[in-house]
Write a protein that holds these residues in place. Structure first.
Motif, mmCIF file in Angstrom:
data_model
loop_
_atom_site.group_PDB
_atom_site.id
_atom_site.type_symbol
_atom_site.label_atom_id
_atom_site.label_comp_id
_atom_site.label_asym_id
_atom_site.label_seq_id
_atom_site.Cartn_x
_atom_site.Cartn_y
_atom_site.Cartn_z
ATOM 1 N N THR A 171 72.652 60.196 -2.020
ATOM 2 C CA THR A 171 73.474 60.705 -1.826
ATOM 3 C C THR A 171 75.078 61.045 -1.973
ATOM 4 N N ARG A 230 79.694 61.616 -1.509
ATOM 5 C CA ARG A 230 80.631 61.669 0.157
ATOM 6 C C ARG A 230 81.331 62.764 -0.359
ATOM 7 N N THR A 258 68.716 59.238 6.978
ATOM 8 C CA THR A 258 69.361 59.385 8.027
ATOM 9 C C THR A 258 69.859 57.536 8.428
ATOM 10 N N GLU A 275 70.484 55.893 5.660
ATOM 11 C CA GLU A 275 71.065 55.435 4.869
ATOM 12 C C GLU A 275 72.741 56.001 5.267
ATOM 13 N N GLN A 276 72.578 57.545 5.895
ATOM 14 C CA GLN A 276 74.167 58.252 6.233
ATOM 15 C C GLN A 276 74.419 57.661 6.877
ATOM 16 N N ARG A 277 74.227 56.863 8.804
ATOM 17 C CA ARG A 277 73.814 56.068 9.375
ATOM 18 C C ARG A 277 75.740 54.506 8.582
ATOM 19 N N ALA A 296 78.042 62.553 4.937
ATOM 20 C CA ALA A 296 76.562 62.629 3.693
ATOM 21 C C ALA A 296 75.886 63.881 3.733
ATOM 22 N N SER A 297 76.056 63.394 2.144
ATOM 23 C CA SER A 297 74.844 64.694 2.139
ATOM 24 C C SER A 297 73.102 64.541 1.332
ATOM 25 N N ASN A 298 72.648 64.273 1.338
ATOM 26 C CA ASN A 298 70.970 63.882 0.556
ATOM 27 C C ASN A 298 71.166 65.441 -0.900
#
Length: 72
Positions: free
Chosen positions: A56, A58, A22, A24-26, A37-39
């Motif tokens: 991740t 994009r 979360t 890293e996504q932010r 972004a997906s893990n």
């Protein structure tokens, strides 16, 4: 020959991994708005032993527009 390869082992699931993703996504969202972004790592599966690495990717749709993935 320089061998800087890092050995990464498989470890027990860490409950902190989802929050780490979360964060890293932010950061990615702030740097690259309008991209999802997906893990994609095994660390994203609760309870699964995995590499302690958050991977991740994009998403980029036609013309650079974000196309959200379907939800569960």
């Amino acid at each position: 020959m320089n061998n800087d390869a890092r050995i990464v082992g498989v470890v027990a699931h860490d409950p902190a991994w989802p929050e780490q993703f979360t964060v890293e996504q932010r950061l990615l969202a702030a740097a690259l708005p309008r991209r999802g972004a997906s893990n994609t790592s095994s660390a994203s599966i609760p309870g699964l032993t995995a590499k302690p690495v958050i991977e991740t990717w994009r998403s980029v749709g036609a013309g650079g527009e974000h196309r959200p993935e379907p939800g569960p």
